[in-house]
Write a protein that holds these residues in place. Sequence first.
Motif, PDB file in Angstrom:
ATOM      1  N   LEU A 138      -2.981   4.157 -45.862  1.00  0.00           N
ATOM      2  CA  LEU A 138      -1.895   3.341 -45.317  1.00  0.00           C
ATOM      3  C   LEU A 138      -1.200   2.559 -46.427  1.00  0.00           C
ATOM      4  CD1 LEU A 138      -3.520   2.006 -42.014  1.00  0.00           C
ATOM      5  CD2 LEU A 138      -1.721   3.735 -42.241  1.00  0.00           C
ATOM      6  N   ALA A 139      -1.987   2.058 -47.374  1.00  0.00           N
ATOM      7  CA  ALA A 139      -1.390   1.349 -48.507  1.00  0.00           C
ATOM      8  C   ALA A 139      -0.541   2.295 -49.349  1.00  0.00           C
ATOM      9  CB  ALA A 139      -2.490   0.717 -49.357  1.00  0.00           C
ATOM     10  N   ALA A 140      -1.024   3.529 -49.547  1.00  0.00           N
ATOM     11  CA  ALA A 140      -0.319   4.481 -50.411  1.00  0.00           C
ATOM     12  C   ALA A 140       1.023   4.902 -49.827  1.00  0.00           C
ATOM     13  CB  ALA A 140      -1.190   5.712 -50.658  1.00  0.00           C
ATOM     14  N   ILE A 141       1.138   4.949 -48.497  1.00  0.00           N
ATOM     15  CA  ILE A 141       2.395   5.414 -47.890  1.00  0.00           C
ATOM     16  C   ILE A 141       3.344   4.262 -47.561  1.00  0.00           C
ATOM     17  CG2 ILE A 141       1.232   7.436 -46.924  1.00  0.00           C
ATOM     18  CD1 ILE A 141       1.305   6.069 -44.202  1.00  0.00           C
ATOM     19  N   SER A 142       2.986   3.040 -47.891  1.00  0.00           N
ATOM     20  CA  SER A 142       3.837   1.894 -47.572  1.00  0.00           C
ATOM     21  C   SER A 142       5.221   1.959 -48.219  1.00  0.00           C
ATOM     22  CB  SER A 142       3.144   0.585 -47.964  1.00  0.00           C
ATOM     23  OG  SER A 142       2.870   0.548 -49.346  1.00  0.00           O
ATOM     24  N   PRO A 143       5.418   2.599 -49.409  1.00  0.00           N
ATOM     25  CA  PRO A 143       6.775   2.663 -49.980  1.00  0.00           C
ATOM     26  C   PRO A 143       7.793   3.400 -49.119  1.00  0.00           C
ATOM     27  CG  PRO A 143       5.157   3.057 -51.703  1.00  0.00           C
ATOM     28  CD  PRO A 143       4.409   3.035 -50.403  1.00  0.00           C
ATOM     29  N   VAL A 144       7.361   4.125 -48.070  1.00  0.00           N
ATOM     30  CA  VAL A 144       8.353   4.801 -47.216  1.00  0.00           C
ATOM     31  C   VAL A 144       9.194   3.791 -46.440  1.00  0.00           C
ATOM     32  CG1 VAL A 144       6.848   6.806 -46.956  1.00  0.00           C
ATOM     33  CG2 VAL A 144       6.807   5.024 -45.213  1.00  0.00           C
ATOM     34  N   LEU A 145       8.764   2.532 -46.413  1.00  0.00           N
ATOM     35  CA  LEU A 145       9.502   1.511 -45.671  1.00  0.00           C
ATOM     36  C   LEU A 145      10.764   1.072 -46.400  1.00  0.00           C
ATOM     37  CD1 LEU A 145       6.467  -0.675 -44.495  1.00  0.00           C
ATOM     38  CD2 LEU A 145       7.741   1.025 -43.174  1.00  0.00           C
ATOM     39  N   VAL A 146      10.940   1.481 -47.654  1.00  0.00           N
ATOM     40  CA  VAL A 146      12.142   1.152 -48.415  1.00  0.00           C
ATOM     41  C   VAL A 146      12.676   2.425 -49.055  1.00  0.00           C
ATOM     42  CG1 VAL A 146      11.395  -1.201 -48.912  1.00  0.00           C
ATOM     43  CG2 VAL A 146      10.793   0.624 -50.486  1.00  0.00           C
ATOM     44  N   GLY A 147      13.913   2.363 -49.545  1.00  0.00           N
ATOM     45  CA  GLY A 147      14.479   3.477 -50.300  1.00  0.00           C
ATOM     46  C   GLY A 147      15.164   4.512 -49.438  1.00  0.00           C
ATOM     47  N   ILE A 178      10.986  10.550 -43.339  1.00  0.00           N
ATOM     48  CA  ILE A 178       9.790   9.710 -43.471  1.00  0.00           C
ATOM     49  C   ILE A 178       8.524  10.563 -43.440  1.00  0.00           C
ATOM     50  CG2 ILE A 178       8.415   7.947 -42.301  1.00  0.00           C
ATOM     51  CD1 ILE A 178      10.967   6.559 -41.522  1.00  0.00           C
ATOM     52  N   ALA A 179       8.485  11.552 -42.537  1.00  0.00           N
ATOM     53  CA  ALA A 179       7.311  12.428 -42.457  1.00  0.00           C
ATOM     54  C   ALA A 179       7.104  13.185 -43.768  1.00  0.00           C
ATOM     55  CB  ALA A 179       7.471  13.401 -41.293  1.00  0.00           C
ATOM     56  N   ALA A 180       8.202  13.707 -44.355  1.00  0.00           N
ATOM     57  CA  ALA A 180       8.094  14.420 -45.626  1.00  0.00           C
ATOM     58  C   ALA A 180       7.660  13.484 -46.751  1.00  0.00           C
ATOM     59  CB  ALA A 180       9.434  15.075 -45.970  1.00  0.00           C
ATOM     60  N   ASP A 181       8.185  12.264 -46.749  1.00  0.00           N
ATOM     61  CA  ASP A 181       7.823  11.287 -47.782  1.00  0.00           C
ATOM     62  C   ASP A 181       6.348  10.911 -47.685  1.00  0.00           C
ATOM     63  OD1 ASP A 181       8.146   9.653 -49.922  1.00  0.00           O
ATOM     64  OD2 ASP A 181       9.553   8.277 -48.983  1.00  0.00           O
ATOM     65  N   ILE A 182       5.846  10.752 -46.453  1.00  0.00           N
ATOM     66  CA  ILE A 182       4.423  10.438 -46.268  1.00  0.00           C
ATOM     67  C   ILE A 182       3.555  11.571 -46.811  1.00  0.00           C
ATOM     68  CG2 ILE A 182       2.627  10.186 -44.512  1.00  0.00           C
ATOM     69  CD1 ILE A 182       4.596   8.580 -42.856  1.00  0.00           C
ATOM     70  N   GLY A 183       3.906  12.814 -46.466  1.00  0.00           N
ATOM     71  CA  GLY A 183       3.149  13.943 -46.994  1.00  0.00           C
ATOM     72  C   GLY A 183       3.188  14.008 -48.505  1.00  0.00           C
ATOM     73  N   HIS A 184       4.347  13.694 -49.098  1.00  0.00           N
ATOM     74  CA  HIS A 184       4.496  13.716 -50.554  1.00  0.00           C
ATOM     75  C   HIS A 184       3.599  12.662 -51.209  1.00  0.00           C
ATOM     76  CE1 HIS A 184       6.867  15.869 -53.461  1.00  0.00           C
ATOM     77  NE2 HIS A 184       7.155  14.774 -54.124  1.00  0.00           N
ATOM     78  N   LEU A 185       3.576  11.461 -50.644  1.00  0.00           N
ATOM     79  CA  LEU A 185       2.771  10.382 -51.214  1.00  0.00           C
ATOM     80  C   LEU A 185       1.277  10.665 -51.069  1.00  0.00           C
ATOM     81  CD1 LEU A 185       4.835   7.301 -50.006  1.00  0.00           C
ATOM     82  CD2 LEU A 185       4.485   8.007 -52.381  1.00  0.00           C
TER      83      LEU A 185
END
Length: 541
Positions: free
Chosen positions: A250-259, A271-278
Amino acid sequence: MALFTGSGPACAHAILQETTPSDNEVLDAAPASAELRFNEPVDLINGAIRLFPSDGHPQTLEAETRDHSVIVDLPQDLPKGTYLLSYRVVSADGHPVGGAVAFHIGEKSASSPAPSAPDTDVTPMSTETAVVVLTTVQYLGLLIFAGLLFFNTVILRAPGQPDSGTRILSQWAAGCAAAASLVLIPVSALRITGRSLVSFPELGLWESGLRPAPMVVAAVVLLTGFSALLLFNRSLRGPVRHAAVVAAALAAISPVLVGHSQTTDPIWLMIAADIGHLLAGSFWVGGVIGLFRTVRSAGTTQQGDSDNTDRAILATARFSRCAIYSVILLALSGTLMAALIISTPSQLVATGYGRTLLIKLAIVASIIAIAGWNRKRILPAVAAEPTVSKRWEGLRRTLSYEAALLCAVVVVTGLLSNSSPDHQHEQTQPGHATTVDTAIHARSQGLVVDGDVEPASAGANTLSFHLTYDGEGVTDDSVDISARLPEQQLGPFETTATRDPDTGEFEAPLTLPVSGDWQVQVTVRVSRFEQPIAVVPVHIH
């Protein structure tokens, strides 16, 4: 250093699409309000919308947002003359965007004295650099932290508490990520308001730039990171072990909230793709570091003591199998994100964002090649002769290369998260140029500009010039022109030059409302993949 030097300037994702009154429009009477329409919702910054009259001092105006528009209340009974409406707003992805619109009431002013310099239209390079560095540290800390927990839980499967080295490394990674997330709150506010880092002690200057998204990210990193550390340091058995991994993820995917994840449609898919990438990135970055430490321990094991050796062989085999799935996830999510963000293939080579993305892809390809070499050649050799120290030395060396390249990928990711794919024109240093009277001349990237500006005074001007590229005359039908006044931090003012087919000369109307040393940027597409830029210095009286 090479990556930072070659990167394009960061800019906002929001684009001004239409204005009322339109740029350089001549009005019969003063309007009651002005409208700035963007391609996405924007937020206002206190005191960042101002009106520059042709004579007198600038006025700060009140404004409000409606859908994608900013409605500005103009002063009543404006006298005839030229006016400049300067704005700075915040796009949905948290990036500031600024510019100015000129309009005329009754007639165009013959001259316009320079107003007092605005101080929030341009973000200082020091602030932009600080945001990129802090974002990189945030990403690197989160990916190492989450990847280490995943490696120790799923790959190494070590019983009991982790060793002291793993605990210290995970604590440092989580601490750096938390510290960077907290510092990003005020530094992002400084960028939004266009302030330099030295303005940090003066809260009143930048507090209007505070936004909830960086605060939420910092809160998530602190809460989930602290919880994961507590669970991780207690035990790695049963539900506690899995809870620690979930909290770290959860900490690792927190940057999806910005950008860009917050502005690219469809947002849920981005957002789903960004979470998978992170998540895939955290497995690689933290996992490679954990595997390196395990392999190093096995390489120093004395002959006859095979516990560490067997554990390292098993962990390497497990990591290698999981790496296949992580490569698939990285490829799918990365391709999807690129397709959503980049609207045309030409942006891969015509924009700083696209070229930075290509650099990232090249580094990732190198990492995959090293990983394939480890799996196909080095790992079988180690398994066949686990007591030969040279086998382990070769694996440690390739893992160290992989870890260094992964860190480079994170640096590039920090650059990408703070740049815009819609930024087509990069700032370039002017070539050797001289300005005599109204003559203009510049040479850059093989593009040569020669011509003059008439009448070279504040107000309406006409640019007439010839263009050559690599010694050949430019025959493109239109050339993009934009002008900035750095000393007053005004602009850009944009127009398009047209070519006379008989003379080959280009001509462009351009309103430069105040006197000073302007920089006129000439951009021309000479081929599908080449778009040279020259910056011409122009003195306006």
